[in-house]
Design an enzyme around this catalytic site. Structure first.
Site, PDB file in Angstrom:
ATOM      1  N   SER A 165       6.844   2.843   1.615  1.00 17.71           N
ATOM      2  CA  SER A 165       7.638   2.442   0.441  1.00 17.71           C
ATOM      3  C   SER A 165       7.222   3.306  -0.734  1.00 17.71           C
ATOM      4  CB  SER A 165       7.395   0.961   0.122  1.00 17.71           C
ATOM      5  OG  SER A 165       6.042   0.779  -0.252  1.00 17.71           O
TER       6      SER A 165
ATOM      7  N   VAL B 148      24.790   7.098  20.627  1.00 19.21           N
ATOM      8  CA  VAL B 148      25.013   5.690  21.016  1.00 19.21           C
ATOM      9  C   VAL B 148      24.266   5.472  22.324  1.00 19.21           C
ATOM     10  CG1 VAL B 148      26.737   3.984  21.706  1.00 19.21           C
ATOM     11  CG2 VAL B 148      27.255   5.622  19.879  1.00 19.21           C
TER      12      VAL B 148
ATOM     13  N   TYR C  49       4.432  -3.943  18.974  1.00 19.93           N
ATOM     14  CA  TYR C  49       5.025  -4.476  17.737  1.00 19.93           C
ATOM     15  C   TYR C  49       5.516  -5.908  17.959  1.00 19.93           C
ATOM     16  CZ  TYR C  49       8.884  -5.678  14.680  1.00 19.93           C
ATOM     17  OH  TYR C  49       9.744  -6.373  13.860  1.00 19.93           O
TER      18      TYR C  49
ATOM     19  N   ASN D 134       0.816  -1.229   0.000  1.00 19.05           N
ATOM     20  CA  ASN D 134       0.000   0.000   0.000  1.00 19.05           C
ATOM     21  C   ASN D 134       0.847   1.276   0.000  1.00 19.05           C
ATOM     22  OD1 ASN D 134       0.989   0.014   2.559  1.00 19.05           O
ATOM     23  ND2 ASN D 134      -0.991   0.051   3.603  1.00 19.05           N
TER      24      ASN D 134
ATOM     25  N   SER E 212      10.597 -12.041  13.848  1.00 24.83           N
ATOM     26  CA  SER E 212      11.738 -11.272  14.369  1.00 24.83           C
ATOM     27  C   SER E 212      12.321 -11.925  15.612  1.00 24.83           C
ATOM     28  CB  SER E 212      11.238  -9.867  14.714  1.00 24.83           C
ATOM     29  OG  SER E 212      12.175  -9.195  15.507  1.00 24.83           O
TER      30      SER E 212
ATOM     31  N   ASN F 152      16.832   2.560  12.955  1.00 28.01           N
ATOM     32  CA  ASN F 152      17.777   1.448  13.155  1.00 28.01           C
ATOM     33  C   ASN F 152      19.216   1.918  12.978  1.00 28.01           C
ATOM     34  OD1 ASN F 152      15.223  -0.277  11.659  1.00 28.01           O
ATOM     35  ND2 ASN F 152      15.990  -0.908  13.641  1.00 28.01           N
TER      36      ASN F 152
ATOM     37  N   LYS G 116       4.246  -9.861  16.415  1.00 30.09           N
ATOM     38  CA  LYS G 116       5.043 -10.935  15.788  1.00 30.09           C
ATOM     39  C   LYS G 116       4.730 -12.271  16.467  1.00 30.09           C
ATOM     40  CE  LYS G 116       7.052  -8.599  12.611  1.00 30.09           C
ATOM     41  NZ  LYS G 116       6.592  -8.794  11.236  1.00 30.09           N
TER      42      LYS G 116
HETATM   43  C1  UD1 Z   1      14.883  -2.991  16.576  1.00 27.18           C
HETATM   44  C2  UD1 Z   1      13.613  -3.302  17.300  1.00 27.18           C
HETATM   45  C3  UD1 Z   1      13.216  -4.715  16.990  1.00 27.18           C
HETATM   46  C4  UD1 Z   1      13.051  -4.892  15.492  1.00 27.18           C
HETATM   47  C5  UD1 Z   1      14.351  -4.516  14.813  1.00 27.18           C
HETATM   48  C6  UD1 Z   1      14.163  -4.526  13.326  1.00 27.18           C
HETATM   49  C7  UD1 Z   1      13.714  -1.894  19.324  1.00 27.18           C
HETATM   50  C8  UD1 Z   1      13.798  -1.885  20.810  1.00 27.18           C
HETATM   51  N1  UD1 Z   1      13.791  -3.094  18.721  1.00 27.18           N
HETATM   52  O1  UD1 Z   1      15.867  -3.851  17.095  1.00 27.18           O
HETATM   53  O2  UD1 Z   1      12.020  -5.037  17.646  1.00 27.18           O
HETATM   54  O3  UD1 Z   1      12.717  -6.220  15.187  1.00 27.18           O
HETATM   55  O4  UD1 Z   1      14.733  -3.195  15.202  1.00 27.18           O
HETATM   56  O5  UD1 Z   1      15.368  -4.262  12.685  1.00 27.18           O
HETATM   57  O6  UD1 Z   1      13.546  -0.869  18.705  1.00 27.18           O
HETATM   58  N2  UD1 Z   1      21.380   2.219  18.440  1.00 27.18           N
HETATM   59  C9  UD1 Z   1      22.055   3.359  18.856  1.00 27.18           C
HETATM   60  N3  UD1 Z   1      21.706   4.557  18.286  1.00 27.18           N
HETATM   61  C10 UD1 Z   1      20.726   4.671  17.335  1.00 27.18           C
HETATM   62  C11 UD1 Z   1      20.045   3.498  16.907  1.00 27.18           C
HETATM   63  C12 UD1 Z   1      20.396   2.297  17.492  1.00 27.18           C
HETATM   64  O7  UD1 Z   1      22.934   3.292  19.712  1.00 27.18           O
HETATM   65  O8  UD1 Z   1      20.439   5.803  16.880  1.00 27.18           O
HETATM   66  C13 UD1 Z   1      21.739   0.920  19.030  1.00 27.18           C
HETATM   67  C14 UD1 Z   1      20.607   0.302  19.836  1.00 27.18           C
HETATM   68  O9  UD1 Z   1      20.681   0.693  21.178  1.00 27.18           O
HETATM   69  C15 UD1 Z   1      20.884  -1.185  19.632  1.00 27.18           C
HETATM   70  C16 UD1 Z   1      21.577  -1.279  18.278  1.00 27.18           C
HETATM   71  O10 UD1 Z   1      22.020   0.042  17.982  1.00 27.18           O
HETATM   72  O11 UD1 Z   1      21.778  -1.624  20.602  1.00 27.18           O
HETATM   73  C17 UD1 Z   1      20.634  -1.742  17.187  1.00 27.18           C
HETATM   74  O12 UD1 Z   1      19.464  -0.954  17.243  1.00 27.18           O
HETATM   75  P1  UD1 Z   1      18.337  -1.076  16.125  1.00 27.18           P
HETATM   76  O13 UD1 Z   1      18.923  -1.011  14.782  1.00 27.18           O
HETATM   77  O14 UD1 Z   1      17.261  -0.090  16.473  1.00 27.18           O
HETATM   78  O15 UD1 Z   1      17.795  -2.558  16.300  1.00 27.18           O
HETATM   79  P2  UD1 Z   1      17.235  -3.322  17.588  1.00 27.18           P
HETATM   80  O16 UD1 Z   1      17.041  -2.420  18.719  1.00 27.18           O
HETATM   81  O17 UD1 Z   1      18.091  -4.506  17.807  1.00 27.18           O
END
Ligand code: UD1
Length: 342
Positions: A37, A217, A150, A33, A125, A199, A154
């Site tokens: 995207s 971070v 969310y 939809n 996930s 992410n 899943k």
């Molecule tokens: C997130 C979701 C998860 C989802 C997945 C999909 C959360 C709590 N979890 O996972 O449910 O299935 O994405 O890809 O949101 N980080 C930073 N700074 C940032 C962004 C991320 O330090 O600006 C760190 C986070 O603390 C984490 C790691 O990078 O430790 C990965 O984060 P992210 O890419 O958001 O993935 P998840 O948290 O693992």
């Protein structure tokens, strides 16, 4: 030739999966939809594969429109990606997530059961595990109480598939992704979200290109090797190929009708946030602007996959590591930026 219906086929993982399926001789049709995207993804797919894939701009919640797709197309398998996926937004708008992700999937399964669909592959996930005491996590690791709506969708969607295909002429794979990232090697396709990405890897590349001021971070006092969180980043094309392998596995009747099989899809390698930054700096030859801030609520310290089940049963083995992920993610970000500036 009967087709594979890919829901969310214009999204990040859906579009890369269509490329892999087409390259393995499958015919695909998409339902998307365009909520997160863009239709231009279809041109990118065509440019890589030489094949045009049709998309129906239908919301799965609209059952009448969905039924029409099944009338128009000869479909025998479904790969279901279409869902909302922002954890924070799901906490603010739980009912939106429950309606969209759960009702959408119920409509899809009802259509599937009415139309003799034999195979169903679901995009799940590793969030279903929460923080496990034992790492790496296997498919036997217990499911944890979901941290967010969310994550709960899943868990519920996995269960709905298991329950609704029992005693039916359909088999299924439930694929638990770790952290998908990176772009197609051609750099013609990558992550193009409409909403700002949250992410880690897309945030790193956006800071690198200058469209965000800095990376925050989230926490440096975790009990990990450098104090930052550990995740298992999986290249999107390796992940895409796991769907093709899952389909072949279901087609070869390795899974009885009525059964759903779970697979972890990760690399088995954990990477910390600081290591990911380091990897980007190596690939780009530049310094990333970042600062350490407080932990993000709901983050778990560490998770990575035991993917031996997928390796043994599907014959799937990821080929790329964090360096390849960064290289393609960074290459893609630069091309996107050039196109925006043009
Ligand atoms: C997130 C979701 C998860 C989802 C997945 C999909 C959360 C709590 N979890 O996972 O449910 O299935 O994405 O890809 O949101 N980080 C930073 N700074 C940032 C962004 C991320 O330090 O600006 C760190 C986070 O603390 C984490 C790691 O990078 O430790 C990965 O984060 P992210 O890419 O958001 O993935 P998840 O948290 O693992």
């Amino acid at each position: 030739m009967a087709k594979i219906l890919v829901t969310g086929g214009c999204g990040y993982i859906g579009s890369h999966t269509i490329v892999d399926l087409v390259e393995h001789g499958y015919e695909c049709v998409s339902v998307d939809n365009y909520l997160n995207s863009d239709p231009s993804v279809l041109e990118q797919i065509a440019s890589i594969t030489g094949k045009k894939v049709k998309n129906y701009p239908v919301d799965l919640v609209n059952k009448e429109a969905l039924k029409e797709v099944f009338k128009q197309e000869d479909i025998y398998a479904i790969i279901h990606f279409a869902a909302l996926k922002a954890v924070g937004e799901s906490v603010e708008k739980p009912l939106l997530y429950y309606r969209n992700n759960i009702e959408g999937q119920i409509n899809l399964l009802e259509c599937a059961l009415q139309n003799n669909i034999y195979h169903f592959i679901f995009s799940s996930s590793c969030t279903v595990y929460g923080q496990s005491d034992h790492l790496p996590v296997t498919e036997e690791t217990p499911i944890a109480k979901a941290e967010s709506p969310y994550g709960y969708t899943k868990q519920v969607c996995e269960r709905i598939i298991e329950d609704s295909i029992r005693n039916k002429e359909m088999n299924a794979c439930l694929l638990r992704y770790f952290n998908p990232a990176g772009a197609h090697d051609s750099l013609q396709l990558g992550e193009s979200p409409i909403n700002p990405p949250m992410n880690l890897i897309p945030v790193i590349t956006e800071v690198g290109i200058g469209s965000r001021p800095e990376l925050k971070v989230f926490g440096s006092d975790y009990e990990t090797r450098d104090g930052s969180c550990v995740r298992d980043y999986i290249h999107v094309m390796d992940l895409a190929n796991a769907h093709t392998k899952s389909l072949q596995y279901l087609e070869s009747k390795n899974v009885d009708f009525g059964d759903a099989e779970v697979f972890n899809l990760g690399t088995g390698e954990g990477t910390t946030v600081l290591e990911a930054i380091n990897s980007w700096e190596e690939v780009s030859g530049e310094k990333l602007n970042y600062s350490i801030v407080d932990r993000r609520e709901g983050d778990i310290p560490a998770i990575f996959a035991d993917y031996s089940k997928a390796k043994e049963s599907l014959g799937w083995d990821p080929k790329r590591g964090i360096g390849d992920i960064m290289k393609t993610a960074w290459g893609w970000e630069k091309i996107r930026r050039e196109n925006i500036v043009k």
